[in-house]
Design a protein around this motif. Structure first.
Motif, PDB file in Angstrom:
ATOM      1  N   UNK A 186      39.236  53.089  31.274  1.00  0.00           N
ATOM      2  CA  UNK A 186      39.751  53.712  32.490  1.00  0.00           C
ATOM      3  C   UNK A 186      38.906  53.331  33.696  1.00  0.00           C
ATOM      4  N   UNK A 187      37.591  53.459  33.576  1.00  0.00           N
ATOM      5  CA  UNK A 187      36.704  53.158  34.700  1.00  0.00           C
ATOM      6  C   UNK A 187      36.763  51.684  35.102  1.00  0.00           C
ATOM      7  N   UNK A 246      29.153  49.551  37.376  1.00  0.00           N
ATOM      8  CA  UNK A 246      30.234  48.647  37.764  1.00  0.00           C
ATOM      9  C   UNK A 246      31.272  49.374  38.620  1.00  0.00           C
ATOM     10  N   UNK A 247      31.519  50.633  38.318  1.00  0.00           N
ATOM     11  CA  UNK A 247      32.444  51.428  39.130  1.00  0.00           C
ATOM     12  C   UNK A 247      31.892  51.615  40.540  1.00  0.00           C
ATOM     13  N   UNK A 248      30.609  51.906  40.628  1.00  0.00           N
ATOM     14  CA  UNK A 248      29.975  52.087  41.929  1.00  0.00           C
ATOM     15  C   UNK A 248      29.965  50.776  42.713  1.00  0.00           C
ATOM     16  N   UNK A 249      29.734  49.674  42.025  1.00  0.00           N
ATOM     17  CA  UNK A 249      29.737  48.377  42.691  1.00  0.00           C
ATOM     18  C   UNK A 249      31.102  48.076  43.293  1.00  0.00           C
ATOM     19  N   UNK A 260      32.377  38.573  42.916  1.00  0.00           N
ATOM     20  CA  UNK A 260      31.056  39.182  42.723  1.00  0.00           C
ATOM     21  C   UNK A 260      31.107  40.265  41.644  1.00  0.00           C
ATOM     22  N   UNK A 261      32.198  41.027  41.608  1.00  0.00           N
ATOM     23  CA  UNK A 261      32.324  42.063  40.588  1.00  0.00           C
ATOM     24  C   UNK A 261      32.432  41.426  39.204  1.00  0.00           C
ATOM     25  N   UNK A 262      33.226  40.392  39.088  1.00  0.00           N
ATOM     26  CA  UNK A 262      33.389  39.723  37.801  1.00  0.00           C
ATOM     27  C   UNK A 262      32.073  39.110  37.325  1.00  0.00           C
ATOM     28  N   UNK A 263      31.299  38.563  38.248  1.00  0.00           N
ATOM     29  CA  UNK A 263      29.994  37.996  37.882  1.00  0.00           C
ATOM     30  C   UNK A 263      29.060  39.091  37.359  1.00  0.00           C
ATOM     31  N   UNK A 264      29.112  40.259  37.961  1.00  0.00           N
ATOM     32  CA  UNK A 264      28.324  41.385  37.453  1.00  0.00           C
ATOM     33  C   UNK A 264      28.845  41.815  36.086  1.00  0.00           C
TER      34      UNK A 264
END
Length: 212
Positions: free
Chosen positions: A129-130, A75-78, A94-98
């Motif tokens: 944190x991440x 998720x951090x990389x995304x 898109x991040x929230x969907x992931x």
């Protein structure tokens, strides 16, 4: 490079590949089967022997924690990849969907992860944190572009995401959450400047008859 060097490096490369296969298989098995999913099922899906699995992850909790950390890292990389997306709100969406998929995997490991979190405050700090930094970078970009409300924090978004996921527990819950997630994100958007607000419809006045 001599043959001896090749031979000493190949097992390490194979071990890395096997570990990744186990983690990917574990994610799928735990997501679908819940906390009772067996390690034998994970090994079978990964195409490795149970002994290979135990060499990498001596206990079920070790495997759960590794899967969890891997999901957080991904998720951090995304988030880093989405920071160059043209539409900042779409990137955040898109991040929230992931994130929904991440929570689905976490729900499947909830029993073991609860024990792991109790014994490891470092794991809780690592994940918070991440994830906060990841979603915060996308939120800041959307706010700076004038597309998103500025009175929302990364923690607010994470709490909303997790809350929506845990309120739904029936088969097919992810589809319901994804729909609600779209409504939630749209509700945080700032209307374009100059766009007239929608007016409420007024009841039509009764027709007045003219006198002849």
């Amino acid at each position: 490079m001599d043959d001896h060097t090749d031979q000493t490096r190949k097992p390490r490369a194979d071990a890395v590949r096997n570990r990744e296969r186990v983690l990917e298989a574990a994610k799928a098995v735990f997501n679908a089967g819940g906390p009772e999913a067996s390690l034998e099922a994970v090994a079978k899906r990964a195409g490795v022997g149970i002994g290979t699995l135990y060499r990498h992850f001596p206990t079920r909790e070790d495997l759960f924690e590794a899967v969890y950390r891997r999901e957080v890292e991904q998720l951090s990389e995304l988030a880093e990849q989405l920071k160059i997306a043209k539409d900042p709100v779409d990137a955040l969406r898109r991040w929230l969907r992931s994130g929904v998929e991440f929570v689905a995997t976490k729900k499947g490991m909830s029993a073991a992860l609860a024990l792991t979190f109790q014994s490891s405050s470092e794991l809780a700090a690592f994940s918070m944190d991440r994830l906060t930094k990841a979603i915060g970078s996308l939120l800041d970009r959307a706010v700076a572009a004038g597309e998103m409300r500025a009175d929302v924090s990364p923690e607010d978004l994470l709490r909303a995401l997790i809350g929506m996921c845990y309120m739904h527990d029936q088969p097919g819950w992810q589809s319901s959450v994804l729909r609600m997630l779209d409504v939630f994100v749209d509700g945080l958007r700032v209307p374009p400047a100059g766009k007239p607000k929608a007016r409420s419809a007024k009841p039509a006045k009764p027709a007045v008859k003219r006198k002849r």
